[in-house]
Design an enzyme around this catalytic site. Structure first.
Site, PDB file in Angstrom:
ATOM      1  N   TYR A  27     -11.805   3.811 -28.150  1.00 47.41           N
ATOM      2  CA  TYR A  27     -12.994   3.257 -27.485  1.00 47.41           C
ATOM      3  C   TYR A  27     -12.591   2.545 -26.189  1.00 47.41           C
ATOM      4  O   TYR A  27     -13.307   2.596 -25.185  1.00 47.41           O
ATOM      5  CB  TYR A  27     -13.745   2.304 -28.417  1.00 47.41           C
ATOM      6  CG  TYR A  27     -14.898   1.594 -27.738  1.00 47.41           C
ATOM      7  CD1 TYR A  27     -15.947   2.315 -27.155  1.00 47.41           C
ATOM      8  CD2 TYR A  27     -14.937   0.197 -27.649  1.00 47.41           C
ATOM      9  CE1 TYR A  27     -16.993   1.665 -26.520  1.00 47.41           C
ATOM     10  CE2 TYR A  27     -15.981  -0.453 -27.022  1.00 47.41           C
ATOM     11  CZ  TYR A  27     -17.011   0.275 -26.457  1.00 47.41           C
ATOM     12  OH  TYR A  27     -18.042  -0.373 -25.820  1.00 47.41           O
ATOM     13  N   ARG A  73     -14.758   5.481 -18.150  1.00 44.69           N
ATOM     14  CA  ARG A  73     -16.153   5.281 -17.713  1.00 44.69           C
ATOM     15  C   ARG A  73     -16.201   4.343 -16.508  1.00 44.69           C
ATOM     16  O   ARG A  73     -16.825   4.656 -15.500  1.00 44.69           O
ATOM     17  CB  ARG A  73     -16.984   4.734 -18.872  1.00 44.69           C
ATOM     18  CG  ARG A  73     -18.409   4.358 -18.465  1.00 44.69           C
ATOM     19  CD  ARG A  73     -19.309   4.053 -19.657  1.00 44.69           C
ATOM     20  NE  ARG A  73     -18.832   2.962 -20.513  1.00 44.69           N
ATOM     21  CZ  ARG A  73     -19.487   2.503 -21.573  1.00 44.69           C
ATOM     22  NH1 ARG A  73     -20.644   3.060 -21.937  1.00 44.69           N
ATOM     23  NH2 ARG A  73     -18.994   1.528 -22.318  1.00 44.69           N
ATOM     24  N   TYR A  91     -17.574  -9.048 -21.242  1.00 50.45           N
ATOM     25  CA  TYR A  91     -16.741  -9.297 -22.421  1.00 50.45           C
ATOM     26  C   TYR A  91     -15.323  -9.669 -21.978  1.00 50.45           C
ATOM     27  O   TYR A  91     -14.770  -9.044 -21.060  1.00 50.45           O
ATOM     28  CB  TYR A  91     -16.627  -8.034 -23.291  1.00 50.45           C
ATOM     29  CG  TYR A  91     -17.793  -7.728 -24.217  1.00 50.45           C
ATOM     30  CD1 TYR A  91     -18.808  -8.637 -24.459  1.00 50.45           C
ATOM     31  CD2 TYR A  91     -17.844  -6.496 -24.877  1.00 50.45           C
ATOM     32  CE1 TYR A  91     -19.859  -8.319 -25.325  1.00 50.45           C
ATOM     33  CE2 TYR A  91     -18.888  -6.177 -25.740  1.00 50.45           C
ATOM     34  CZ  TYR A  91     -19.890  -7.102 -25.950  1.00 50.45           C
ATOM     35  OH  TYR A  91     -20.914  -6.781 -26.800  1.00 50.45           O
ATOM     36  N   ARG A 136     -27.885  -4.220 -21.902  1.00 45.76           N
ATOM     37  CA  ARG A 136     -28.491  -4.281 -23.244  1.00 45.76           C
ATOM     38  C   ARG A 136     -29.724  -3.390 -23.338  1.00 45.76           C
ATOM     39  O   ARG A 136     -30.057  -2.895 -24.416  1.00 45.76           O
ATOM     40  CB  ARG A 136     -28.845  -5.728 -23.603  1.00 45.76           C
ATOM     41  CG  ARG A 136     -27.640  -6.656 -23.685  1.00 45.76           C
ATOM     42  CD  ARG A 136     -26.620  -6.170 -24.701  1.00 45.76           C
ATOM     43  NE  ARG A 136     -25.436  -7.029 -24.705  1.00 45.76           N
ATOM     44  CZ  ARG A 136     -24.344  -6.759 -25.415  1.00 45.76           C
ATOM     45  NH1 ARG A 136     -24.278  -5.658 -26.162  1.00 45.76           N
ATOM     46  NH2 ARG A 136     -23.318  -7.568 -25.382  1.00 45.76           N
ATOM     47  N   GLU A 138     -25.011  -0.123 -36.269  1.00 46.36           N
ATOM     48  CA  GLU A 138     -25.474  -0.290 -34.883  1.00 46.36           C
ATOM     49  C   GLU A 138     -26.841   0.381 -34.784  1.00 46.36           C
ATOM     50  O   GLU A 138     -27.051   1.460 -35.326  1.00 46.36           O
ATOM     51  CB  GLU A 138     -24.472   0.349 -33.913  1.00 46.36           C
ATOM     52  CG  GLU A 138     -24.872   0.195 -32.448  1.00 46.36           C
ATOM     53  CD  GLU A 138     -23.755   0.616 -31.488  1.00 46.36           C
ATOM     54  OE1 GLU A 138     -22.632   0.093 -31.626  1.00 46.36           O
ATOM     55  OE2 GLU A 138     -24.012   1.473 -30.635  1.00 46.36           O
TER      56      GLU A 138
END
Ligand code: 3EB
Length: 346
Positions: A154, A161, A214, A227, A334
């Site tokens: 991940y 990305r 983060y 979000r 999730e």
């Protein structure tokens, strides 16, 4: 004044019905994604559909999520991307074989290289065709929590990305699209996206640190997503809520308690909905009218998650359940959602 007819509709149907969509209906399909284990690519040449290898609740048929538009549509291909678009909306998807993308002597992990090249291709397409607002990305790839090249996959994905965003001069904070990233059972890197010629507003959750901020304990690059994304299409407000987990601030809460994790996800979604309603006062988004997609790590937890959702939201919930690994090993569930578009058959 008559309420504007929704320009966008989400239909969830068994894979076996997708290939039999009638002529008229078929013309209005933008694209979609089918989920089954093993993956079964639908026999459809005229619109872009991802085939993702993901298990469903026991006994359930392979399922497809299909986005329909009211606009006249055209199909196209750009490198590995298949897409379909009208004047306002574009849906695209691609599937890459990780091992085939990385160049010889490439220092990058294959997944990182594949992710960067996929996003570069997507941005090139959207820039060329002028669909500047990205409503939503969906990312699926196998072994999301496995470590290789000294890093969790991940985290490799997050580097690729972000590098593509930077390479295209895109911001990696504040003005970023809604997204999700889940582990599939097998296969390549699958990415689907919905874009528009419109203005999209990023929505953040006051209960959570923005993911793009983060701290580095979650990886060398922060994940590049908002979000939620809020957009007005054909006079209607639409909301695309990213994958949402049991995270408050930046920390995972309720280790090992899937029921409590589910409630925390829903508290987060409720906070995002409240924030969206504050930014779009006429929208009136409500938890009980959203379309949900629920990713559960352990199939035996699906009933618990379903029960918690019904209790929290009240009444009948429109939700697709899938078995998937979530992007932190300590997350068991999730939930993503969208609203403001039409939901169901025409
Ligand atoms: C989180 O809040 C949970 O990397 O695109 C949710 C939504 C998550 C999107 C992504 C990751 C992503 O950090 C994980």
């Amino acid at each position: 004044m008559m309420p504007a007819e929704a320009m966008l509709r989400l239909e969830v149907l068994p894979a076996s019905r997708l290939v039999r969509l009638a002529g008229d209906e078929r013309g209005g399909v933008l694209g979609g994604a089918c989920f089954s284990h093993p993956a079964c690519p639908p026999d459809i040449a005229d619109f872009p559909v991802l085939a993702v290898d993901m298990d469903l609740p026991p006994g359930e048929e392979a399922i497809c999520e299909v986005w329909h538009s009211r606009e006249p549509l055209q199909s196209g291909q750009h490198g590995p991307i298949r897409y379909r678009h009208g004047d306002t909306l574009l849906f695209g998807c691609l599937s890459l074989d990780e091992s085939a993308v990385a160049a010889l002597n490439d220092a990058r992990a294959p997944l990182q290289a594949a992710t960067e090249s996929a996003y570069q291709a997507i941005f090139a397409l959207l820039d060329a065709r002028g669909y500047h607002a990205i409503l939503r990305f969906w990312n699926y790839f196998p072994a999301i929590n496995r470590e290789s090249h000294s890093m969790e996959r991940y985290r490799q994905f997050n580097i690729g990305r972000q590098d593509a965003f930077l390479a295209h001069g895109r911001s990696v904070v504040d003005r970023v699209p809604a997204a999700c990233a889940l582990g599939s059972a097998a296969g390549g890197l699958h990415i689907a996206f919905l874009a528009a010629r419109a203005d999209v507003i990023g929505v953040e959750n006051p209960r959570q640190l923005s993911a793009y901020h983060y701290p580095s304990q979650y990886g060398p690059r922060s994940p590049t997503f908002a979000r939620a994304g809020l957009v007005k299409l054909g006079g209607r407000d639409m909301l695309f809520i990213s994958g949402t987990a049991s995270i408050v601030g930046h920390q995972t809460l309720h280790h090992g308690d899937v029921a409590a994790q589910t409630r925390e996800c829903l508290n987060n979604i409720a906070a995002i909905v409240a924030e969206a309603n504050r930014q779009a006062p006429d929208a009136g988004f409500r938890l009980d009218t959203l379309a949900y997609k629920v990713y559960v790590r352990h199939p035996e937890d699906m009933d618990t998650v379903r029960r918690e959702m019904a209790q929290f939201i009240g009444g009948a919930v429109s939700a697709v359940f899938l078995q998937a690994d979530v992007c932190r090993a300590d997350l068991q569930v999730e939930i993503e959602a969208s609203g403001g578009h039409a939901i169901g058959p025409a």
